[in-house]
Structure formats: structure tokens, C-alpha cells
Design an enzyme around this catalytic site. Sequence first.
Site, PDB file in Angstrom:
ATOM      1  N   ASN A  97     -45.125  99.578 -16.156  1.00  0.00           N
ATOM      2  CA  ASN A  97     -45.672  99.330 -14.805  1.00  0.00           C
ATOM      3  C   ASN A  97     -46.556 100.496 -14.351  1.00  0.00           C
ATOM      4  OD1 ASN A  97     -43.252 100.861 -14.660  1.00  0.00           O
ATOM      5  ND2 ASN A  97     -42.961 100.351 -12.516  1.00  0.00           N
ATOM      6  N   HIS A 112     -39.920 105.906 -16.239  1.00  0.00           N
ATOM      7  CA  HIS A 112     -41.253 105.592 -15.699  1.00  0.00           C
ATOM      8  C   HIS A 112     -41.996 106.914 -15.545  1.00  0.00           C
ATOM      9  CE1 HIS A 112     -39.983 101.474 -14.349  1.00  0.00           C
ATOM     10  NE2 HIS A 112     -38.807 102.066 -14.232  1.00  0.00           N
ATOM     11  N   ASP A 159     -33.596 105.469 -15.493  1.00  0.00           N
ATOM     12  CA  ASP A 159     -34.571 104.801 -14.617  1.00  0.00           C
ATOM     13  C   ASP A 159     -35.343 105.858 -13.816  1.00  0.00           C
ATOM     14  OD1 ASP A 159     -36.089 102.869 -13.422  1.00  0.00           O
ATOM     15  OD2 ASP A 159     -34.442 101.890 -12.357  1.00  0.00           O
ATOM     16  N   HIS A 176     -36.004  93.382 -15.794  1.00  0.00           N
ATOM     17  CA  HIS A 176     -35.672  93.737 -14.407  1.00  0.00           C
ATOM     18  C   HIS A 176     -35.237  92.433 -13.765  1.00  0.00           C
ATOM     19  CE1 HIS A 176     -36.319  96.096 -10.561  1.00  0.00           C
ATOM     20  NE2 HIS A 176     -36.047  94.879 -10.143  1.00  0.00           N
TER      21      HIS A 176
HETATM   22  O1  DOR Z   1     -36.771 101.592  -8.029  1.00  0.00           O
HETATM   23  C1  DOR Z   1     -37.542 101.284  -8.935  1.00  0.00           C
HETATM   24  N1  DOR Z   1     -38.595 102.050  -9.252  1.00  0.00           N
HETATM   25  N2  DOR Z   1     -37.340 100.145  -9.596  1.00  0.00           N
HETATM   26  C2  DOR Z   1     -38.262  99.656 -10.438  1.00  0.00           C
HETATM   27  O2  DOR Z   1     -38.085  98.567 -10.893  1.00  0.00           O
HETATM   28  C3  DOR Z   1     -39.497 100.385 -10.715  1.00  0.00           C
HETATM   29  C4  DOR Z   1     -39.358 101.810 -10.424  1.00  0.00           C
HETATM   30  C5  DOR Z   1     -40.692 102.518 -10.336  1.00  0.00           C
HETATM   31  O3  DOR Z   1     -41.477 102.392 -11.278  1.00  0.00           O
HETATM   32  O4  DOR Z   1     -40.934 103.202  -9.342  1.00  0.00           O
HETATM   33 ZN    ZN Z   2     -37.084 101.000 -14.000  1.00  0.00          ZN
END
Ligand code: DOR
Ligand code: ZN
Length: 409
Positions: free
Chosen positions: A76, A44, A294, A167
Site C-alpha cells: 500500500n 509498511h 504491522d 486485511h
Molecule cells: O493501521 C493500519 N495501518 N492498518 C493498515 O491496514 C495499514 C496500515 C498503514 O499502512 O498505515
Molecule cells: Zn498492515
Amino acid sequence: MTIFLGAKDIHGDAVELNVDDNIDTQIDASGLTVLPGLIDPHVHFRTPGQEYKEDWRTASMACVCGGYTTVFDMPNNTPACITAERLADKKAIIDSQLSDADIPLNYGLYIGADKLSFSEIPIVKGDVVGMKIFMGSSTGDLLMDDDESLHQAFELAAKLDMLIAIHAEDECMIQERTELFKADTEFSTHSKIRSPEVAAKAVEKAISLSEKYGTRLYLLHTSTKLELELVAKAKAKGLPVYAEVCPHHLFLNETAYATLKGRAQMNPPLRSEEQRLYLFDAINNGLVDTIGSDHAPHTIAEKDSAYRQAPSGVPGIETTLSLLLNAYNDKLLTLDQIQSLTSGHAREMFHLPKSTDSVLVDLNLTKTVVGKNLKTKCAWSPYEGMSLTGWPVYTLLNNRVFDLEKIRG
Ligand code: DOR
Ligand code: ZN
């Protein structure tokens, strides 16, 4: 040409390694081990809209320092990347930021699936690595929690031969359990609300949809025995189901809330020590296909807020390889496993062409993780203070050599 002398592959065999970079030099690589450049199918990087947390100038440097040469970024963003136009805009900004950084990082993007913009998916099919679905709410406003939309998405993806990255946390259970624990103010509540059953319920549904429509399904951040038992059954049936695990679930457990507080909060959450150890069994039993960092940076100020104010997510791209190499030194993983989990399987799953991108690692180098020295813009790490043995020292990316000891300073 830069010529590396004396490097070995993971089996100890000599490797000839040259980089066609118009520089006439030789580097003594004796004692170093070569791995393929790492592929992270799950990051991300916050462009567009949240560049105060991270952008591709800082993130690409963090990638190189972590031994990553290819990343796939999640949709996102602000706004969410759910249309062809937003995808093109996002790509243009990324290219400009990578050009500023002068780092030729390989990247792919996911399109977010949203019931109001299904018609965009066929348009972008050739320009994305897959479709991302949030079955449970997390950072950002992407959410698909109704069965009708989920059926449509899985059917469409199968028809287009697109992979769905999911997810998997059940939104209805999250809501119920948020209500149940509403009086609790401890960060550890996060793991109670988003319990193993919450993840397993969504995984079960996603696998049944994959089976019904024949959709290729990538289960992001599996973190529990319940989920991986469902994966085992799916794989035994020959379904196109792949499982990812994340470094934070492999190397931290829910006791971390006591010291890290909000910095230990992510979705899905940290689990018990028993669950954490089970993930290594799952790797050894061949149930896990990839390790995705992640990498989800948030600022220190955001993460040090009270529970329910702090956002979920931790940075990871600069520390994942070292954590894995340290686990190799601790005899928890083999180099073969690390190579398959960080590049080999992803290359197959995403049909990526062969590449000469590589990372040279020093399996005996010991360093302590210091958040403020990391290249990620958020400049903190949940592994702060950990002493790890095994670090990348050169990253070879698209005919460029990055000398990491120099870059790290
Ligand atoms: O902990 C998370 N952070 N899980 C997610 O699904 C999104 C991610 C984020 O974009 O901060
Ligand atoms: Zn993620």
C-alpha cells in the site's frame, strides 16, 4: 571472526556462536540468550512515495535494533505496488536505501491484488512472498470489496500456489457503521465502527474462499475471539489457514485512546481488555501462527490530528521483541512460543531457507521505551514510557554483528 562466548539457547544449553566477519575478536555473551533472527511478515516501510514517514535507511536500523533480520513489506505505497514494473522500481529504491544504510537486511515484498491488474500476478509470482488483499479500506487506495474479484483472486492464487495475505475487515459494514457513528468525534469511535463483527465477517468470507479454491491464506492482524474461533474451525478442517496477531492488540486495549488519542488508532482497532487477554489464550491453544509488528509509521503531527483526520497505524518493529520478552518475564509466554511466533512458523509458511541470522537477548535488561530515541523515522511509540524487561543486545545479520547498546547510545 567474532566469537561469542558463553551464550545459551532458549533451553539453557550452551551455543557456539561465531560470525565470519574478518574481525578477530571475542565477545563475552555469558548471560545472553540466542534466538533466531526475527522474521516480520508484515511491515509498511513506506517506500516508494511516503518516505517522509519512513524509508529503508531508518527502517533497516530500526529492524536491527529490534532483533529483526527479515521483513516482508506491504504494497500500500504511493503508487500502490500492483504491477511488475512498480515492483521492480520499488525493489531498486529499497536496494539503494539499504546500500546507503550499509545494512544487509533480508526482505520480501507482497504484490497488491487489484482487479484491474490481475494479469500482473503470474508475472511476479517468483519475485514476491505473496499477494496482499485489502477487503476493507485502510491506509492507501488498495481495496477489493466485491465478491467477483475476491473469487478471481483466490482462484488465481491457488492456481499459482501463492499465499494470500489478507486485511480482513468487511468494507460494507465499515461504511454502514461510519454512517451510524458519524456524529461521534472521539477516537474511541474507531473501535465501534470497526467492531469485532466487522473483522469476523471478512474472515469468514476469506476462509470460505480458501476452502473453495484451496488457497493458502494468511489472516493478518486477527484481534478478536470471533475471528480466532473461525480460525480454530478452519484449522480443525485441515485448511491452509494461518493467523497473525500484532503486538498492539496483545499489549494495548481500547482504554489507550484516553491518553494516546490518535496514536492509539490503527486498523483493525484496539479491542476490549477481554479480547486482548483472549489473544494469549489463543496463542496457548496453538491458534496463532505468527506475530507481525504491522509497523505502520505516520508522523507525530499526522497522528496528533483530530479523529477522522489522523491516519491509522502505529510503529512497532523496535519494541515487539521487548514486549514479548517482558511478557515472558511476566509468565504470559514461553521462549519456545516467542521463537515459533517470531521466526519458526514464518520460516515454514513462507518456505524460507535455513539462516544463521540470530539475535542475542538479555532477558534481565530493563529499559524504558523512549520514542524520540527510536531509529524509526517517525520517532514515537504507543508504548512510550513503558518499562520493559528483556531486550535484544546483539543482532547478527548476514555475517555482520550489530552491537545494539552502542547503536542505541
Ligand atoms: O493501521 C493500519 N495501518 N492498518 C493498515 O491496514 C495499514 C496500515 C498503514 O499502512 O498505515
Ligand atoms: Zn498492515
